[in-house]
Each structure stands twice: as C-alpha cells, then as structure tokens.
Motif scaffolding. Structure first.
Motif, PDB file in Angstrom:
ATOM      1  N   TRP A  88      26.075  58.171  50.140  1.00  0.00           N
ATOM      2  CA  TRP A  88      26.172  58.383  48.693  1.00  0.00           C
ATOM      3  C   TRP A  88      24.960  59.150  48.164  1.00  0.00           C
ATOM      4  CZ3 TRP A  88      29.950  59.152  45.855  1.00  0.00           C
ATOM      5  CH2 TRP A  88      29.838  59.177  44.461  1.00  0.00           C
ATOM      6  N   ASN A  89      23.799  58.865  48.718  1.00  0.00           N
ATOM      7  CA  ASN A  89      22.615  59.631  48.340  1.00  0.00           C
ATOM      8  C   ASN A  89      22.822  61.109  48.678  1.00  0.00           C
ATOM      9  OD1 ASN A  89      19.793  59.906  47.449  1.00  0.00           O
ATOM     10  ND2 ASN A  89      19.429  60.390  49.601  1.00  0.00           N
ATOM     11  N   TYR A  90      23.395  61.380  49.823  1.00  0.00           N
ATOM     12  CA  TYR A  90      23.667  62.763  50.222  1.00  0.00           C
ATOM     13  C   TYR A  90      24.678  63.417  49.271  1.00  0.00           C
ATOM     14  CZ  TYR A  90      24.501  66.820  53.146  1.00  0.00           C
ATOM     15  OH  TYR A  90      24.603  68.111  53.607  1.00  0.00           O
ATOM     16  N   VAL A  91      25.725  62.688  48.928  1.00  0.00           N
ATOM     17  CA  VAL A  91      26.730  63.213  47.997  1.00  0.00           C
ATOM     18  C   VAL A  91      26.082  63.556  46.659  1.00  0.00           C
ATOM     19  CG1 VAL A  91      28.768  62.586  46.609  1.00  0.00           C
ATOM     20  CG2 VAL A  91      28.732  62.094  49.068  1.00  0.00           C
ATOM     21  N   GLY A  97      31.395  65.986  45.076  1.00  0.00           N
ATOM     22  CA  GLY A  97      32.828  66.132  45.347  1.00  0.00           C
ATOM     23  C   GLY A  97      33.458  64.839  45.811  1.00  0.00           C
ATOM     24  N   PRO A  98      32.984  64.295  46.935  1.00  0.00           N
ATOM     25  CA  PRO A  98      33.577  63.031  47.383  1.00  0.00           C
ATOM     26  C   PRO A  98      33.318  61.903  46.387  1.00  0.00           C
ATOM     27  CG  PRO A  98      32.380  64.080  49.180  1.00  0.00           C
ATOM     28  CD  PRO A  98      32.047  64.836  47.918  1.00  0.00           C
ATOM     29  N   SER A  99      34.298  61.032  46.241  1.00  0.00           N
ATOM     30  CA  SER A  99      34.137  59.870  45.367  1.00  0.00           C
ATOM     31  C   SER A  99      33.378  58.770  46.101  1.00  0.00           C
ATOM     32  CB  SER A  99      35.508  59.350  44.937  1.00  0.00           C
ATOM     33  OG  SER A  99      36.163  58.720  46.030  1.00  0.00           O
ATOM     34  N   ARG A 100      33.032  57.730  45.375  1.00  0.00           N
ATOM     35  CA  ARG A 100      32.370  56.577  45.998  1.00  0.00           C
ATOM     36  C   ARG A 100      33.281  55.947  47.053  1.00  0.00           C
ATOM     37  NH1 ARG A 100      27.790  54.879  43.578  1.00  0.00           N
ATOM     38  NH2 ARG A 100      27.965  52.753  44.320  1.00  0.00           N
ATOM     39  N   VAL A 101      34.575  55.860  46.756  1.00  0.00           N
ATOM     40  CA  VAL A 101      35.508  55.279  47.723  1.00  0.00           C
ATOM     41  C   VAL A 101      35.634  56.180  48.956  1.00  0.00           C
ATOM     42  CG1 VAL A 101      37.903  54.534  48.109  1.00  0.00           C
ATOM     43  CG2 VAL A 101      36.739  53.946  45.983  1.00  0.00           C
ATOM     44  N   ASP A 102      35.616  57.500  48.760  1.00  0.00           N
ATOM     45  CA  ASP A 102      35.637  58.424  49.898  1.00  0.00           C
ATOM     46  C   ASP A 102      34.438  58.160  50.813  1.00  0.00           C
ATOM     47  OD1 ASP A 102      37.852  59.698  48.760  1.00  0.00           O
ATOM     48  OD2 ASP A 102      36.680  61.390  47.984  1.00  0.00           O
ATOM     49  N   ALA A 103      33.259  58.064  50.208  1.00  0.00           N
ATOM     50  CA  ALA A 103      32.048  57.824  50.990  1.00  0.00           C
ATOM     51  C   ALA A 103      32.101  56.462  51.678  1.00  0.00           C
ATOM     52  CB  ALA A 103      30.814  57.930  50.102  1.00  0.00           C
TER      53      ALA A 103
END
Length: 185
Positions: A88-91, A97-103
C-alpha cells in the motif's frame, strides 16, 4: 492430495460467479484447485454502486458461496498485514490505481504463495513488481476446461456475455486465440 488454492479478485468474481455455479470452494482437476475470495471482498461488494449494478450479489446462494475463505494462521495473518502495508505504501507513492482490496489480494497471494485471478491491469502491474502469481480470467477458464469443470460451449457463452454487457478483459481476443486456438465469439 493437498488442495491448490486460487484467489479471485472482485472484477473476475463478478465476471464469472453467475455463469459457473458454484464458482467458489468447489475443487476441480488433478491439482484439486479451489477458488476463494478474501473476507474483504464482501465489504467491497456491499458498496452501494456495486450492489446497484450487480443486484444478484445479495442473493443467498452468492452470499453463502462467498463465506468460504482460505485458512490463514495467526502468523500468516501478520505476514499478510505486513506485506499489505508495504504494498500500500508503494501504491500511494509509486503506482496509483490499485485499490486497498486489490493490494490486500496481492498480499494474500504473496504470503500464501497462490495465484490471484484478475484482469485489472493496475493490479497485474503491482503483482508483477512484487512477484505475486497472477492468472487472467481466461486462464482460469482454460484450467477449468482442461479439468472438465466447464466445456467450450460454456466458455463461449461467458465471453459472449462479457461482450454483451461491454465488460471484457483487456487483450481478450489475443488471449482467447492463444489459449483456445480460435477466434472468440
């Protein structure tokens, strides 16, 4: 033989759940593949706009199907959280782009060393950066075909439906030709 778990993300779940019943927690093939969601998927599906677009997600058969999650030990849960925090830090800093659920799906896939099925390009990019195993929806359908869980008529019907609702994975034609050796419907 031990079960080979596969996680399926939100978009792929929504593309396949109505066509393949039950989609989740139904082993198939010599490898005993079994598809799971993570608990956070239900939170994501409860968001109003998804429930409006996909009213079937609240039907009992689908809610019950989504009640099966991969077994995760306390130690694995901590590792998943640590990996998620890093992802999530990287996102937030490098790859919006990616959501929290994606991560979170990617964190589960990394820590459980399993595939995650997704057609979300942002999620795939993040997974590749962190060496998570990814499978596209069409690849999952090919594995199901090879295991006798679905037939080509079912796959053609699913792809035709995706086209009808204008919700096709990227590179559909190319991937379909590669996997199934013919033009998609």
């Amino acid at each position: 033989m031990a079960q080979s778990k596969i996680l399926i993300d939100t978009n792929s779940y929504l593309r396949l759940a109505q066509s393949i019943k039950p989609l989740l927690f139904a082993p198939f093939g010599d490898e005993e593949y079994c598809i799971y969601v993570i608990p956070e998927l239900n939170d994501e599906l409860s968001r109003r706009h998804l429930a409006n677009k996909f009213p079937w997600i609240d039907e009992p058969e689908y809610r019950e199907d989504r009640d099966h999650y991969p077994t995760v030990s306390k130690k694995q849960r901590k590792s998943i959280q640590d990996t998620f925090d890093h992802l999530w830090n990287y996102v937030e800093t490098e790859l919006p782009g990616p959501s929290r659920v994606d991560a979170l799906y990617i964190a589960y896939a990394i820590e459980l060393d399993v595939y995650v099925v997704t057609d979300d390009e942002d999620m795939i990019r993040l997974a590749k950066i962190f060496d998570a195993k990814v499978m596209h929806s069409l690849e999952l359908l090919k594995a199901m075909l090879d295991a006798g869980r679905v037939d080509m008529n079912k796959i053609r019907a699913i792809v035709s439906y995706w086209r009808h609702i204008k919700d096709t994975p990227s590179q559909l034609n190319k991937r379909y030709r590669k996997l199934f050796g013919s033009e998609p419907p």
